[in-house]
Design an enzyme around this catalytic site. Structure first.
Site, PDB file in Angstrom:
ATOM      1  N   LYS A  11       6.615  -7.391   6.513  1.00 42.37           N
ATOM      2  CA  LYS A  11       7.063  -8.583   5.542  1.00 42.37           C
ATOM      3  C   LYS A  11       8.380  -8.295   4.852  1.00 42.37           C
ATOM      4  O   LYS A  11       9.153  -7.433   5.298  1.00 42.37           O
ATOM      5  CB  LYS A  11       5.751  -8.774   4.680  1.00 42.37           C
ATOM      6  CG  LYS A  11       4.555  -9.146   5.449  1.00 42.37           C
ATOM      7  CD  LYS A  11       3.727  -9.653   4.821  1.00 42.37           C
ATOM      8  CE  LYS A  11       2.250  -9.906   5.697  1.00 42.37           C
ATOM      9  NZ  LYS A  11       1.407 -10.804   5.128  1.00 42.37           N
ATOM     10  N   HIS A  94       4.318 -17.240  11.762  1.00 40.52           N
ATOM     11  CA  HIS A  94       3.479 -16.362  10.811  1.00 40.52           C
ATOM     12  C   HIS A  94       3.165 -17.536   9.759  1.00 40.52           C
ATOM     13  O   HIS A  94       4.178 -18.392   9.568  1.00 40.52           O
ATOM     14  CB  HIS A  94       4.273 -15.241  10.175  1.00 40.52           C
ATOM     15  CG  HIS A  94       3.155 -14.246   9.404  1.00 40.52           C
ATOM     16  ND1 HIS A  94       2.922 -14.855   8.029  1.00 40.52           N
ATOM     17  CD2 HIS A  94       2.517 -13.318   9.634  1.00 40.52           C
ATOM     18  CE1 HIS A  94       2.028 -13.599   7.567  1.00 40.52           C
ATOM     19  NE2 HIS A  94       1.680 -12.957   8.529  1.00 40.52           N
ATOM     20  N   GLY A 172      -3.797 -10.664   3.268  1.00 41.14           N
ATOM     21  CA  GLY A 172      -3.334 -10.002   1.890  1.00 41.14           C
ATOM     22  C   GLY A 172      -4.540 -10.122   0.895  1.00 41.14           C
ATOM     23  O   GLY A 172      -4.153  -9.883  -0.348  1.00 41.14           O
TER      24      GLY A 172
HETATM   25  P1  PGA Z   1      -2.550  -8.354   5.745  1.00 34.92           P
HETATM   26  O1  PGA Z   1      -1.458  -9.175   6.481  1.00 34.92           O
HETATM   27  O2  PGA Z   1      -2.968  -7.253   6.973  1.00 34.92           O
HETATM   28  O3  PGA Z   1      -1.732  -7.535   4.659  1.00 34.92           O
HETATM   29  O4  PGA Z   1      -3.687  -8.981   5.496  1.00 34.92           O
HETATM   30  C1  PGA Z   1      -1.427  -9.541   7.866  1.00 34.92           C
HETATM   31  C2  PGA Z   1      -0.464 -10.410   8.321  1.00 34.92           C
HETATM   32  O5  PGA Z   1       0.132 -11.314   7.401  1.00 34.92           O
HETATM   33  O6  PGA Z   1       0.319 -10.387   9.403  1.00 34.92           O
END
Ligand code: PGA
Length: 249
Positions: A11, A94, A172
């Site tokens: 990200k 995404h 997240g």
């Molecule tokens: P996360 O994110 O593993 O922090 O939940 C996954 C993603 O958004 O690809």
């Protein structure tokens, strides 16, 4: 047997010097894996990451691209530009891009086609919101998103598309879908692909799970029949933790 593909999604994190250090640290930790290892990094890290990952088994991807080849699109980056520096993968659609940047099923479809024009391999995200889940609409939403994303692709292109099933409520948040639920959703996505493109194509498509994957739950998730690895956000920001996910067996 399908291979397992573990992709990190950094990200909007990591400066170039941090990216270089991360890849240097990760390299010895994942050198013996038979799983495919991908890091999807910010644009500003791409070049440094590609150089650092040379002669390793770590592949580099971007997190987005535009669907046009060039033109007056201030601030955008094209598939052709990514290909020109040897980027191999690109995340498309995404949920954060769908949610905050007006990404639609239509733009996702155009981007996937443009990715293939430039020999980039797309990692296409689909997933339901909490409201959709609670309304019992998960299967409807994720199969529709898959169908629209893949519309007009050849069988060969579909086979080379990686799909990441990422329930939005799990991203997240520390909440993970149960391995059974994630596997069932992924089976539904695969069935939809079989319905349109046939069993042979459906059987070869890599479908990952994403949403709060970490070293403590990776094994349980990735050993399910239809889960072919994961797209990992938060837990991909520490080399040791990410290596444990890659080496989940
Ligand atoms: P996360 O994110 O593993 O922090 O939940 C996954 C993603 O958004 O690809």
């Amino acid at each position: 047997m399908r291979r397992k593909v573990i992709a990190g999604n950094w990200k909007m994190n990591m400066l170039p010097n941090e990216a270089i250090k991360f890849i240097e640290d990760l390299t010895p930790l994942v050198k013996d894996t038979k799983n495919e290892v991908i890091l999807c990094v910010p644009y500003t890290d791409l070049f440094y990451s590609l150089l650092t990952a040379q002669n390793t088994n770590i592949k580099i991807g971007a997190q987005n691209m535009h669907f046009e080849e060039s033109g007056a699109y201030t601030g955008e980056v094209s598939g052709k530009m990514l290909k020109s520096i040897n980027v191999e993968y690109v995340i498309i659609g995404h949920s954060e891009r769908r949610q905050y940047f007006n990404e639609t099923d239509e733009s996702v479809n155009k981007k996937i086609k443009e990715a293939f024009e430039n020999e980039l391999k797309p990692i296409v995200c689909v997933g339901e919101t909490l409201e959709e889940k609670e309304a019992g609409k998960t299967v409807e939403i994720i199969t529709k998103q898959t169908e629209l994303a893949l519309e007009g692709l050849t069988d060969e292109q579909v086979k080379n598309t990686i799909i990441a099933y990422e329930p939005i409520w799990a991203i997240g948040t520390g909440k993970t879908a149960t391995s059974e639920d994630a596997n069932n959703s992924i089976k539904e996505i695969r069935n939809k692909i079989a319905e349109i493109y046939g069993q042979e194509v459906a059987k070869s498509v890599i479908i990952q799970y994403g949403g709060s994957v970490k070293s403590s739950n990776a094994k349980e998730l990735f050993e399910m029949s239809d889960i072919d690895g994961g797209l990992v956000g938060g837990a991909s920001l520490k080399a040791e933790e990410f290596s444990k996910i890659v080496n989940f067996e």
